[in-house]
Design an enzyme around this catalytic site. Structure first.
Site: not given
Ligand SMILES: NC(=O)c1ccc[n+]([C@@H]2O[C@H](COP(=O)([O-])OP(=O)(O)OC[C@H]3O[C@@H](n4cnc5c(N)ncnc54)[C@H](O)[C@@H]3O)[C@@H](O)[C@H]2O)c1
Length: 266
Positions: A153, A140, A155, A59, A157, A86, A12-13
């Site tokens: 979510y 999270s 559950a 994916d 995390k 991530n 997810g980078a």
């Molecule tokens: N943003 C926040 O406030 C926050 C807070 C706590 C935890 N998190 C956690 O951090 C992580 C990233 O969150 P974010 O806010 O950057 O999300 P985001 O939606 O901005 O980015 C997520 C990325 O993951 C990719 N992705 C989604 N499903 C995928 C899959 N099946 N396979 C591969 N890639 C996939 C997307 O294309 C995207 O580039 C998540 O695990 C989220 O639960 C985020």
């Protein structure tokens, strides 16, 4: 540099928190495999991060993609030193309206994929000489407290913390460390969505400032700094931990009063 010559997978980078993590890992000298379901954003991020970054479409919910991801990572430097699980999807829907397909999508991405990608990567790490590696799973603040409408979510995390501790204790003697990083509200798309859904941006920002003692959201690169430390050889005694990076959010019992409270003596 903290991660010189290490090979690290970040799922997810392509954007958000994962991009911030990948940025810091590249800065610290690691070869970084940017894995994302969206091939275009992954390629664009790798281009931005320079020669140490490479992109792959993946994916994380698909077993064949997870296997291919590990094979691709092995072509970078002949071994895998770190994995950051991530990739994740968010979720908000009232409990009574949540359907099996909602539950399955969130659990598949945020929990099941983490378990089975970690399994593939750890099998590879155990074959290396010396066998060692570091896995960082994205938790999270939902691992400590809940929000209404976040059942799947929450559950997933909380499950990530449980499975990370389990794998950490099982593989500790093999040289593999597994930890969780648990961010509060980050400055990513979700924050833009929260502001867009509010009647006024100012009211929304004021509300969230009251929830977060530091008074601001967390930057993706700040999550990257903590993650890079856990991936590095400076963190060799840390395993099974769930480290909060939340600006104090979960340490605050209730939000601050919108007025100056009187001192209470006695
Ligand atoms: N943003 C926040 O406030 C926050 C807070 C706590 C935890 N998190 C956690 O951090 C992580 C990233 O969150 P974010 O806010 O950057 O999300 P985001 O939606 O901005 O980015 C997520 C990325 O993951 C990719 N992705 C989604 N499903 C995928 C899959 N099946 N396979 C591969 N890639 C996939 C997307 O294309 C995207 O580039 C998540 O695990 C989220 O639960 C985020």
């Amino acid at each position: 540099m903290l991660l010189q010559d290490k090979t690290i997978i970040v799922t997810g980078a392509g954007g958000g928190v994962g991009k911030g993590i990948a940025q810091v890992c590249c800065r610290e000298g690691a070869r970084v495999l940017i894995a994302d379901i969206d091939a275009d954003v992954a390629a664009q991020t790798a281009l931005e991060l320079g020669p140490l970054a490479m992109s792959v479409q993946c994916d994380v919910c698909l077993d064949e993609d997870r296997q291919r991801l590990v094979e691709t990572a092995m072509t970078l430097g002949g071994q895998i030193d770190g994995l950051v699980n991530n990739a994740g999807v968010n979720f908000a829907k009232p409990f009574l309206e949540t359907e099996p397909k909602d539950w399955q999508r969130v659990i598949a991405t945020d929990l099941e994929a983490v378990f089975f990608l970690t399994q593939y990567v750890c099998r590879q790490m155990l074959k290396q000489s010396p066998a060692r590696g570091s896995v960082v799973n994205m938790g999270s603040v939902h691992t400590l407290a809940a929000l209404p409408g976040s059942g799947p979510y929450d559950a997933a995390k909380c499950g990530v913390v449980g499975m990370s501790k389990s794998i950490a204790v099982e593989l500790a003697s093999s040289g593999i460390r597994v930890n969780v990083v648990s961010p509060g509200l980050c400055n990513t798309q979700i924050w833009e969505d929260i502001k867009a859904a509010a009647p006024s941006q100012q009211a929304c920002t004021d509300h969230w400032k009251n929830q977060i003692p530091l008074g601001r959201t967390i930057e993706p690169q700040e999550v990257g700094e903590l993650t890079a430390f856990l991936l590095s050889d400076r963190a060799t005694s840390i395993t099974g931990a769930n480290l909060l990076i939340d600006g104090g959010m979960t340490s605050q019992l209730i939000s601050r009063e919108p007025y100056e409270p009187k001192a209470i003596d006695g």
